[in-house]
Motif scaffolding. Structure first.
Motif, PDB file in Angstrom:
ATOM      1  N   THR A 150      38.255  43.502  76.661  1.00 46.53           N
ATOM      2  CA  THR A 150      39.624  43.461  76.137  1.00 46.53           C
ATOM      3  C   THR A 150      40.341  42.208  76.663  1.00 46.53           C
ATOM      4  OG1 THR A 150      40.222  44.832  78.025  1.00 46.53           O
ATOM      5  CG2 THR A 150      40.019  45.957  75.915  1.00 46.53           C
ATOM      6  N   LEU A 189      42.897  58.791  66.917  1.00 42.35           N
ATOM      7  CA  LEU A 189      42.009  59.963  66.816  1.00 42.35           C
ATOM      8  C   LEU A 189      42.324  60.974  67.923  1.00 42.35           C
ATOM      9  CD1 LEU A 189      38.704  58.078  65.928  1.00 42.35           C
ATOM     10  CD2 LEU A 189      40.029  59.556  64.405  1.00 42.35           C
ATOM     11  N   GLY A 191      37.279  48.854  67.959  1.00 39.93           N
ATOM     12  CA  GLY A 191      35.938  49.047  67.408  1.00 39.93           C
ATOM     13  C   GLY A 191      34.845  48.194  68.023  1.00 39.93           C
ATOM     14  N   LYS A 192      35.037  47.742  69.249  1.00 40.56           N
ATOM     15  CA  LYS A 192      34.001  46.910  69.893  1.00 40.56           C
ATOM     16  C   LYS A 192      32.744  47.743  70.173  1.00 40.56           C
ATOM     17  CE  LYS A 192      36.873  45.944  73.244  1.00 40.56           C
ATOM     18  NZ  LYS A 192      38.045  46.643  72.706  1.00 40.56           N
ATOM     19  N   THR A 193      32.949  48.887  70.822  1.00 47.71           N
ATOM     20  CA  THR A 193      31.805  49.742  71.144  1.00 47.71           C
ATOM     21  C   THR A 193      31.164  50.262  69.865  1.00 47.71           C
ATOM     22  OG1 THR A 193      33.084  50.384  73.067  1.00 47.71           O
ATOM     23  CG2 THR A 193      31.119  51.665  72.646  1.00 47.71           C
ATOM     24  N   THR A 194      31.998  50.536  68.887  1.00 49.00           N
ATOM     25  CA  THR A 194      31.477  51.045  67.614  1.00 49.00           C
ATOM     26  C   THR A 194      30.579  50.003  66.948  1.00 49.00           C
ATOM     27  OG1 THR A 194      33.479  52.321  67.398  1.00 49.00           O
ATOM     28  CG2 THR A 194      32.191  52.046  65.395  1.00 49.00           C
ATOM     29  N   MET A 208      32.168  61.139  64.862  1.00 48.82           N
ATOM     30  CA  MET A 208      33.221  60.318  64.244  1.00 48.82           C
ATOM     31  C   MET A 208      32.864  58.836  64.230  1.00 48.82           C
ATOM     32  SD  MET A 208      36.174  62.084  63.638  1.00 48.82           S
ATOM     33  CE  MET A 208      36.331  63.830  63.799  1.00 48.82           C
ATOM     34  N   ARG A 209      31.999  58.424  65.171  1.00 43.27           N
ATOM     35  CA  ARG A 209      31.686  56.999  65.243  1.00 43.27           C
ATOM     36  C   ARG A 209      30.801  56.597  64.076  1.00 43.27           C
ATOM     37  NH1 ARG A 209      32.684  53.898  69.698  1.00 43.27           N
ATOM     38  NH2 ARG A 209      32.469  55.130  71.567  1.00 43.27           N
ATOM     39  N   PRO A 210      31.225  55.582  63.299  1.00 43.93           N
ATOM     40  CA  PRO A 210      30.371  55.185  62.178  1.00 43.93           C
ATOM     41  C   PRO A 210      29.027  54.618  62.652  1.00 43.93           C
ATOM     42  CG  PRO A 210      32.368  53.830  62.288  1.00 43.93           C
ATOM     43  CD  PRO A 210      32.453  54.816  63.396  1.00 43.93           C
ATOM     44  N   ASP A 223      30.550  51.889  56.909  1.00 44.73           N
ATOM     45  CA  ASP A 223      31.604  52.809  57.361  1.00 44.73           C
ATOM     46  C   ASP A 223      32.519  52.185  58.399  1.00 44.73           C
ATOM     47  OD1 ASP A 223      30.654  54.790  55.741  1.00 44.73           O
ATOM     48  OD2 ASP A 223      29.297  55.601  57.271  1.00 44.73           O
ATOM     49  N   ALA A 247      42.280  52.756  67.289  1.00 43.88           N
ATOM     50  CA  ALA A 247      41.735  53.934  66.599  1.00 43.88           C
ATOM     51  C   ALA A 247      41.516  55.091  67.559  1.00 43.88           C
ATOM     52  CB  ALA A 247      40.424  53.575  65.906  1.00 43.88           C
ATOM     53  N   LEU A 290      43.631  47.081  64.611  1.00 41.67           N
ATOM     54  CA  LEU A 290      43.421  47.590  63.256  1.00 41.67           C
ATOM     55  C   LEU A 290      44.762  47.709  62.537  1.00 41.67           C
ATOM     56  CD1 LEU A 290      40.797  50.223  64.313  1.00 41.67           C
ATOM     57  CD2 LEU A 290      40.379  48.394  62.658  1.00 41.67           C
ATOM     58  N   ASP A 344      29.571  47.198  78.372  1.00 43.69           N
ATOM     59  CA  ASP A 344      30.951  47.508  78.013  1.00 43.69           C
ATOM     60  C   ASP A 344      31.850  47.024  79.151  1.00 43.69           C
ATOM     61  OD1 ASP A 344      32.921  48.450  76.428  1.00 43.69           O
ATOM     62  OD2 ASP A 344      32.559  50.575  76.799  1.00 43.69           O
TER      63      ASP A 344
HETATM   64  N1  LIG Z   1      36.660  49.542  62.750  1.00 42.04           N
HETATM   65  C1  LIG Z   1      36.464  50.866  62.906  1.00 42.04           C
HETATM   66  N2  LIG Z   1      35.992  51.620  61.905  1.00 42.04           N
HETATM   67  C2  LIG Z   1      35.811  52.941  62.069  1.00 42.04           C
HETATM   68  N3  LIG Z   1      36.064  53.615  63.202  1.00 42.04           N
HETATM   69  C3  LIG Z   1      36.525  52.920  64.234  1.00 42.04           C
HETATM   70  C4  LIG Z   1      36.752  51.511  64.142  1.00 42.04           C
HETATM   71  N4  LIG Z   1      37.233  51.079  65.307  1.00 42.04           N
HETATM   72  C5  LIG Z   1      37.296  52.135  66.110  1.00 42.04           C
HETATM   73  N5  LIG Z   1      36.882  53.254  65.470  1.00 42.04           N
HETATM   74  C6  LIG Z   1      36.865  54.609  66.038  1.00 42.04           C
HETATM   75  O1  LIG Z   1      37.702  54.624  67.175  1.00 42.04           O
HETATM   76  C7  LIG Z   1      37.042  55.107  68.329  1.00 42.04           C
HETATM   77  C8  LIG Z   1      37.203  54.087  69.449  1.00 42.04           C
HETATM   78  O2  LIG Z   1      36.532  52.887  69.072  1.00 42.04           O
HETATM   79  P1  LIG Z   1      35.683  52.010  70.089  1.00 42.04           P
HETATM   80  O3  LIG Z   1      35.215  52.843  71.247  1.00 42.04           O
HETATM   81  O4  LIG Z   1      34.665  51.261  69.307  1.00 42.04           O
HETATM   82  O5  LIG Z   1      36.795  51.016  70.578  1.00 42.04           O
HETATM   83  P2  LIG Z   1      36.685  49.825  71.626  1.00 42.04           P
HETATM   84  O6  LIG Z   1      37.232  48.611  70.966  1.00 42.04           O
HETATM   85  O7  LIG Z   1      35.302  49.745  72.182  1.00 42.04           O
HETATM   86  O8  LIG Z   1      37.712  50.324  72.718  1.00 42.04           O
HETATM   87  P3  LIG Z   1      37.791  50.058  74.315  1.00 42.04           P
HETATM   88  O9  LIG Z   1      38.026  48.603  74.529  1.00 42.04           O
HETATM   89  O10 LIG Z   1      39.000  50.850  74.718  1.00 42.04           O
HETATM   90  O11 LIG Z   1      36.507  50.589  74.894  1.00 42.04           O
HETATM   91  C9  LIG Z   1      35.600  55.331  67.953  1.00 42.04           C
HETATM   92  O12 LIG Z   1      35.300  56.697  68.124  1.00 42.04           O
HETATM   93  C10 LIG Z   1      35.477  54.986  66.486  1.00 42.04           C
HETATM   94  O13 LIG Z   1      35.097  56.133  65.784  1.00 42.04           O
END
Ligand SMILES: Nc1ncnc2c1ncn2[C@@H]1O[C@H](COP(=O)(O)OP(=O)(O)OP(=O)(O)O)[C@@H](O)[C@H]1O
Length: 435
Positions: free
Chosen positions: A127, A214, A43-46, A1-3, A8, A210, A150, A98
């Motif tokens: 965060t 999900l 979406g930081k990790t993404t 699921m992760r782009p 994406d 997100a 988002l 992270d």
């Molecule tokens: N901008 C985005 N576009 C597409 N998918 C996204 C986006 N942001 C988040 N996602 C989806 O949501 C899920 C969680 O995102 P992610 O792990 O990047 O969030 P994060 O900001 O790192 O969260 P945390 O601070 O809780 O670790 C991922 O599996 C990703 O697929």
């Protein structure tokens, strides 16, 4: 699921939109050290994952650590390896950390010189406001990228992408048909449908996170699939329909737990415990229960709450109702014995007891006055008056230890006797602070 690519990556146009500096740097593969700051699941990790994908194409090493479990030694190992790669193979290393805010200041100092001299490019995700959580020196060497919650439309796009990749069909509510009444599906796997308003509700309730959206979708699908077996009154047998419909209620249930915004280690943890403390202090039983539930439902450790209640019992109720302390300790022990979820009602009982209890800060304030007096004292502290000292040896007796001490049980009333050091005579910590 992760782009895997920026194409994406949905939303976040302010940070990585077409005209942004970061996008052009990413496109030319000139990655500076970055701090990605934004709320959970935005979406930081993404984004880091996309950068990693891109870097690997250009033979840049990408190493990931999470500050929740990495030790300083792990960071040192990565740095050592990065130094070798740089000097022997001229290969760059990007280190993604992270939850960088969970590293303390001295841990953050470990990589400061290596960021400075270019051994590693640091990408930290947090965060929490980096101005407070990241060393100023390190922060000044990083570009801070602010990611936002988002918006609902972006959430819908992300959910729709997941729905399509899972082969789920979206039901258009403007054209009412009963998907469950459709004739057979030859495959052993059921066809899964989701109401379009369920997708909208999920996008709306996920509050820009997100991951929550999900996860909520996944939980709703799994719950529906596992309750697929139905009981047929006519035949008295169970059967599995070949079509499954996910409704708005299913996604609400799926979200019930995961949508609660609560960061156990971050600011929200302190905000909520402060709100609970203040609500009990203000004798608002309703609000007290709300803040308690918000923490427990968000996954807070019940023993942490119980410890705060023990403190509250003395700080705010004190001698107005001394049994409050017994209540709090009993609640703590009860939570320890039975754990969550059973212990939630113990904490609820204690919280309501405390909200309703009379309050007194008399002891708390007096004790603070004593502490202030000791801390502000100039010079050596006054000696313990001789008559209050024990005299276990002859020499001590000869020196006057215990001399003139009046043993109170020999008297019918508290005797007139000085117990404070001479220079504090007359001080009343319950009425005034004297230092
Ligand atoms: N901008 C985005 N576009 C597409 N998918 C996204 C986006 N942001 C988040 N996602 C989806 O949501 C899920 C969680 O995102 P992610 O792990 O990047 O969030 P994060 O900001 O790192 O969260 P945390 O601070 O809780 O670790 C991922 O599996 C990703 O697929």
């Amino acid at each position: 699921m992760r782009p895997d690519t920026l194409q994406d990556y949905i939303g976040q146009s302010r940070a990585v939109g077409q005209e942004t500096l970061l996008r052009s740097l990413l496109e030319t593969n000139e990655i500076p050290s970055l701090i990605l700051w934004g709320p959970p699941g935005c979406g930081k990790t993404t984004l880091a994952h996309i950068i990693a994908n891109n870097s690997k194409k250009h033979s840049i090493r990408f190493v990931t650590l999470s500050a929740t479990n990495a030790k300083t030694n792990d960071v040192r190992d990565v740095i050592k390896q990065a130094q070798n790669e740089k000097s022997f193979f001229k290969r760059k290393t990007i280190l993604f950390i992270d939850e960088i805010h969970r590293f303390n200041k001295s841990q953050q100092d470990t990589f400061l010189p290596h960021v400075e001299c270019g051994t590693i490019t640091l990408i930290g995700a947090t965060t929490e406001n980096p101005s407070f959580q990241v060393n100023a020196a390190l922060l000044s060497r990083c570009r801070v990228i602010v990611l936002e919650k988002l918006p609902v439309e972006a959430m819908v796009t992300i959910l729709m992408r997941a729905i399509n990749s899972l082969g789920i069909h979206v039901l258009d509510s403007s054209r009412p048909t009963d998907p469950l009444s459709h004739s057979s599906n030859s495959s052993s796997e059921p066809s899964v449908f989701i109401e379009d308003k369920a997708v909208d509700t999920l996008a709306y309730l996920s509050d820009g996170d997100a991951r929550t959206g999900l996860n909520g979708l996944q939980l709703a699908v799994l719950a529906r699939l596992s309750s697929r077996k139905m009981f047929c009154k006519k035949s008295g047998q169970t059967y599995s329909p070949s079509r499954v419909l996910i409704t708005e209620n299913d996604v609400k249930e799926g979200l019930q737990r995961s949508h609660i915004l609560y960061d156990r280690a971050g600011e929200e943890h302190y905000n909520c415990i402060s709100a609970l403390h203040k609500s009990m202090r203000g004798s608002d039983q309703n609000a007290s229960l709300y803040w308690l539930a918000r923490m427990l439902e968000g996954g807070e450790d019940p023993l942490y709450v119980a410890r705060r209640l023990v403190r509250f019992a003395s700080e705010d109720i004190g001698l107005a109702d001394p049994s409050a302390l017994t209540q709090a300790v009993a609640a703590y022990q009860g939570c320890h014995f039975i754990g969550m979820p059973e212990c939630e009602v113990l904490l609820a009982q204690c919280v309501v007891y405390f909200a309703r209890a009379p309050k007194s800060i008399e002891v708390y304030s007096a004790y603070n006055n004593v502490k202030a007096c000791l801390r502000n004292h100039q010079g050596p502290l006054p000696p313990v008056p001789l008559h209050l000292r024990n005299a276990p040896t002859r020499l001590m007796k000869d020196l006057g230890y215990g001399k003139g001490y009046k043993y109170n049980p020999m008297y019918s009333e508290p005797v007139d006797q000085e117990y404070l050091p001479e220079e504090l005579r007359g001080v009343d910590f319950f009425k005034q602070r004297r230092c």
